[in-house]
Design a protein around this motif. Structure first.
Motif, short mmCIF file in Angstrom:
data_model
loop_
_atom_site.label_atom_id
_atom_site.label_comp_id
_atom_site.label_asym_id
_atom_site.label_seq_id
_atom_site.Cartn_x
_atom_site.Cartn_y
_atom_site.Cartn_z
N TYR A 180 -17.17 6.09 -6.74
CA TYR A 180 -16.38 4.91 -7.12
C TYR A 180 -14.91 5.26 -7.34
O TYR A 180 -14.04 4.42 -7.16
N TYR A 219 -19.84 2.29 -0.50
CA TYR A 219 -18.78 2.20 -1.51
C TYR A 219 -17.45 1.74 -0.90
O TYR A 219 -16.38 2.18 -1.29
N SER A 220 -17.53 0.77 0.03
CA SER A 220 -16.32 0.23 0.65
C SER A 220 -15.92 -1.11 0.05
O SER A 220 -14.76 -1.52 0.18
N ARG A 278 -11.86 -0.84 -0.14
CA ARG A 278 -11.14 0.40 0.18
C ARG A 278 -10.03 0.16 1.19
O ARG A 278 -9.17 1.01 1.40
N THR A 279 -10.05 -0.99 1.83
CA THR A 279 -9.02 -1.36 2.80
C THR A 279 -8.34 -2.64 2.32
O THR A 279 -8.91 -3.40 1.53
N GLU A 289 -6.62 2.39 -9.03
CA GLU A 289 -7.05 3.76 -8.74
C GLU A 289 -7.78 4.32 -9.93
O GLU A 289 -7.31 4.24 -11.06
N THR A 323 -3.38 -2.78 -6.29
CA THR A 323 -4.37 -1.72 -6.11
C THR A 323 -4.82 -1.23 -7.48
O THR A 323 -4.13 -1.40 -8.49
N GLY A 350 -11.16 6.73 -6.82
CA GLY A 350 -10.27 6.60 -5.66
C GLY A 350 -9.54 5.28 -5.70
O GLY A 350 -9.54 4.57 -6.71
N LYS A 351 -8.94 4.93 -4.59
CA LYS A 351 -8.10 3.74 -4.50
C LYS A 351 -8.87 2.54 -3.97
O LYS A 351 -9.62 2.65 -3.00
N TRP A 352 -8.67 1.40 -4.64
CA TRP A 352 -9.25 0.12 -4.25
C TRP A 352 -8.13 -0.90 -4.10
O TRP A 352 -7.19 -0.92 -4.89
#
Length: 178
Positions: free
Chosen positions: A41, A127-128, A145-146, A65, A63, A43-45
């Motif tokens: 989980y 987890y995307s 994630r994108t 993080e 975003t 990371g950057k969202w």
């Protein structure tokens, strides 16, 4: 001085509460995911959608993080651009702790005794895409994630919010870079 700090804190909390709306039928049972792999989980969202709230007013290009800390907690860094994608950057840093599987408690003002509920309602197997909410229904997000989602992914995320009693017609979709 302490009394002034407590008064200021109380005013900030009351102001924040007054700027949010309840977007969820709280009579509907809401559950977080049974297991959340916090390593995956982190990371950057990108924020795909959110329910309106005072602290993100005018935010685009948002975003979040997440990173594991040595003390076992999670650092949270939320970034937004004010009004336009090339507008001024605003950053809010917080700390989260795992309350139970799929549920975090997050604090952005460390000296206040309150921590916000952050429930991961759904996360795709890779987890995307994640859907986040909290029991009172004042907050909720669709994260990816994108910077964009295809229609099927968005519809899946919206169906999670609807199943948890959220009124998805109230969502706002902040602009993201293409």
């Amino acid at each position: 001085m302490l009394r002034q700090s407590l008064s200021l804190g109380a005013i900030l909390v009351l102001a924040a509460c007054g700027m949010n709306g309840n977007y969820r039928d709280t009579s509907v049972q809401m559950d977080s995911v049974a297991a959340l792999d916090i390593e995956r989980y982190t990371g950057k969202w990108y924020e795909i959608a959110r329910f309106p709230n005072g602290f993100e007013e005018g935010c685009v290009g948002v975003t979040a993080e997440y990173a594991k800390r040595e003390d076992g907690r999670i650092s949270v860094t939320n970034t937004c651009r004010k009004d336009t994608l090339d507008g001024p950057v605003e950053v809010a840093e917080g700390i989260a702790r795992i309350a139970s599987p799929g549920q975090l408690k997050v604090k952005f003002v460390q000296w206040l005794p309150f921590a916000g509920d952050y429930w991961v309602l759904d996360v795709t197997p890779d987890y995307s895409v994640a859907v986040v909410g909290e029991p009172s229904g004042d907050f909720g997000w669709i994260l990816a994630r994108t910077p964009t989602l295809d229609d099927a992914q968005l519809q899946d995320a919206l169906s999670v919010l609807k199943a948890d009693g959220y009124d998805t017609s109230k969502l706002v979709y902040p602009e993201q870079p293409s």
